[in-house]
Design an enzyme around this catalytic site. Structure first.
Site, short mmCIF file in Angstrom:
data_model
loop_
_atom_site.label_atom_id
_atom_site.label_comp_id
_atom_site.label_asym_id
_atom_site.label_seq_id
_atom_site.Cartn_x
_atom_site.Cartn_y
_atom_site.Cartn_z
N HIS A 237 -6.66 -4.49 0.13
CA HIS A 237 -7.53 -4.56 -0.99
C HIS A 237 -7.65 -3.27 -1.68
CE1 HIS A 237 -9.70 -8.70 -0.11
NE2 HIS A 237 -8.55 -8.73 0.49
N TYR B 14 -20.32 -7.49 -1.59
CA TYR B 14 -21.29 -7.17 -0.91
C TYR B 14 -22.59 -7.33 -1.83
CZ TYR B 14 -18.60 -4.75 2.57
OH TYR B 14 -17.47 -4.46 3.69
N PRO C 282 -22.63 -3.73 11.30
CA PRO C 282 -21.31 -4.13 10.89
C PRO C 282 -21.02 -3.86 9.20
CG PRO C 282 -22.83 -6.11 11.28
CD PRO C 282 -23.48 -4.92 11.58
N LYS D 130 -16.95 -0.64 10.16
CA LYS D 130 -16.28 0.93 10.84
C LYS D 130 -16.03 0.59 12.06
CE LYS D 130 -16.05 3.95 7.22
NZ LYS D 130 -14.74 3.13 6.54
N TYR E 134 -15.50 4.21 2.49
CA TYR E 134 -15.14 2.85 2.87
C TYR E 134 -13.63 2.76 3.24
CZ TYR E 134 -15.18 -2.20 2.77
OH TYR E 134 -15.19 -3.51 2.85
C1 DHB Z 1 -15.96 -8.02 7.45
C2 DHB Z 1 -16.92 -7.73 8.06
C3 DHB Z 1 -17.87 -6.54 7.69
O1 DHB Z 1 -18.50 -6.00 8.65
C4 DHB Z 1 -17.29 -6.01 6.51
O2 DHB Z 1 -18.16 -4.95 6.16
C5 DHB Z 1 -16.33 -6.57 5.71
C6 DHB Z 1 -15.72 -7.60 6.25
C7 DHB Z 1 -15.21 -9.36 7.73
O3 DHB Z 1 -15.44 -9.97 8.96
O4 DHB Z 1 -14.14 -9.85 6.95
#
Ligand code: DHB
Length: 397
Positions: A77, A206, A298, A302, A390
């Site tokens: 990505h 997001y 989450p 990270k 990121y």
């Molecule tokens: C996923 C989980 C995340 O916390 C994130 O920031 C991006 C992707 C996932 O489970 O695909």
């Protein structure tokens, strides 16, 4: 009870990403280890976790001899979309920082790691119970555990690596006057689903909205992963498929007419959100790595990446220690690892607070967040920090 005795150089508690990768990296340096894990292999390989690997994590997996499918089966990505005020704004990682990330679920990483360790004759014990640590503040620490058949083993070692996550026993083996815990909770959780549907977009989205955060991610061409901000006490069973789709669609809706492709929801659960750091990361011969030492919310994915960065530093510290028997190598581990940990803590906290809606938020808060997102997405300087963090800071040497 009969107790059998065994010996290794590094006793590793926990067969998650940190413990398995550490044992692999140590083996490559000729350092012997034993991994003990309370869960069974099936459970580890079947538990759904996050799916984003930083460039440095992929480099570590592919360059250290792990038989990984990430390049063949993962998806690269090169950006993400931030969506707010009903519109999408792309952050182009490749353009901004020349790096990217890979979508490859954590349980696939674990399958690769376990298969690699087993084919290298690594000593892994799944399904153990009553793991105990002893004498970690001496030069001859040991751990004890009971295997699936009820046999108890005492494992003497030089080093104990605590890689057993946020509810493991390792963290609790620090004396209270030594351990400093830094903690923050959030007044929301994530409602996560897996659905049988085609992808709704080529990249992750997001979303910030008045009704709260939503994240649109993917797993395969036919399975999608999505999350939306919820009350941390939310009961997944109270949510019908229709209600979940309604909530997700409302959060992503906008003037561009974007909508999600719906399908049958076959997995659902609520994920807690918290930030935690234990310092120091070492007590005597016990060194913590991964979630045993720290937890991030989450947002930004990270957790696994930080665990991999920890064990890379730890493997080098242990290589130095076994070559010289000098404690200075052990002393250097925590401070080196913590620098990245605190950067990732800040990033995860920042992404979380920028994108989620506080239960008590008013019009000012909502507009301020939109102002922040606007500053970020309309400025190369603003976007570059997100892209850099990121995709992950370079691993320290
Ligand atoms: C996923 C989980 C995340 O916390 C994130 O920031 C991006 C992707 C996932 O489970 O695909």
């Amino acid at each position: 009870m009969h107790i059998s005795d065994s010996r290794t150089q590094v006793a590793i508690i926990g067969a998650g990403p940190a413990g398995l990768t550490l044992s692999h990296l140590l083996a490559a340096q000729g350092i012997d280890s034993v991994v003990v894990e309370t869960r069974e292999r099936d459970e580890i390989e079947g538990t759904i976790r996050a799916g984003i690997l930083e460039q440095g994590t992929v480099d570590l997996l592919t360059s250290s001899g792990i038989d990984t499918r990430v390049l063949a089966e993962g998806t690269r990505h090169e950006g993400v979309e931030l969506r707010f005020d009903g519109r999408g704004h792309r952050i182009d990682f490749t353009d901004l920082v020349g790096r990217s990330v890979w979508l490859y679920p954590q349980h696939e990483v674990l399958k690769d790691l376990i298969a690699t360790r087993l084919s290298d004759n690594g000593r892994l014990h799944f399904g153990v119970s009553d793991v105990a640590l002893d004498k970690v503040d001496t030069a001859e620490p040991e751990i004890a555990f009971t295997d699936r058949d009820g046999n108890r083993t005492r494992l003497r070692c030089d080093i104990v690596a605590g890689c057993d996550g946020s509810s493991g026993v390792s963290r609790n083996a620090f004396p209270e006057d030594v351990a400093q815990d830094h903690f923050r909770s959030y007044p929301f959780g994530w409602f996560g689903i897996l659905t049988e549907a085609p992808p709704s977009a080529p990249e992750l989205i997001y979303t910030h909205s008045e009704r709260g955060f939503a994240l649109i991610s993917s797993r395969t061409p036919t399975v999608q992963r999505m999350y939306f901000q919820c009350d941390p006490q939310e009961a997944p069973a109270d949510w019908s498929d229709a209600r979940i789709w309604d909530e997700l669609q409302t959060r992503v809706a906008g003037e561009d007419g974007f909508s999600l492709k719906e399908g049958r929801i076959f997995q659902r659960g609520v994920i807690p959100m918290r930030s935690y750091v234990r310092a120091p990361m070492r007590h005597g011969r016990l060194l913590l790595a991964g979630d045993a030492a720290h937890t991030v919310p989450p947002t930004g994915a990270k957790g696994l990446n930080l665990a991999m960065a920890d064990v890379r530093v730890l493997a080098q510290a242990l290589e130095g220690f076994f070559a010289t028997r000098e404690d200075r190598h052990l002393d250097a581990y925590g401070p080196t690892a913590l620098r990245r940990v605190w950067r990732a803590q800040h990033f995860s906290y920042w992404m979380t607070s920028m994108l989620h809606t506080d239960p008590g938020a008013g019009a000012f808060d909502l507009q301020r967040q939109r102002g922040e997102l606007d500053s970020l997405t309309s400025s190369r300087a603003g976007s570059t920090y997100l892209a850099e963090a990121y995709t992950g800071w370079p691993l320290s040497p």
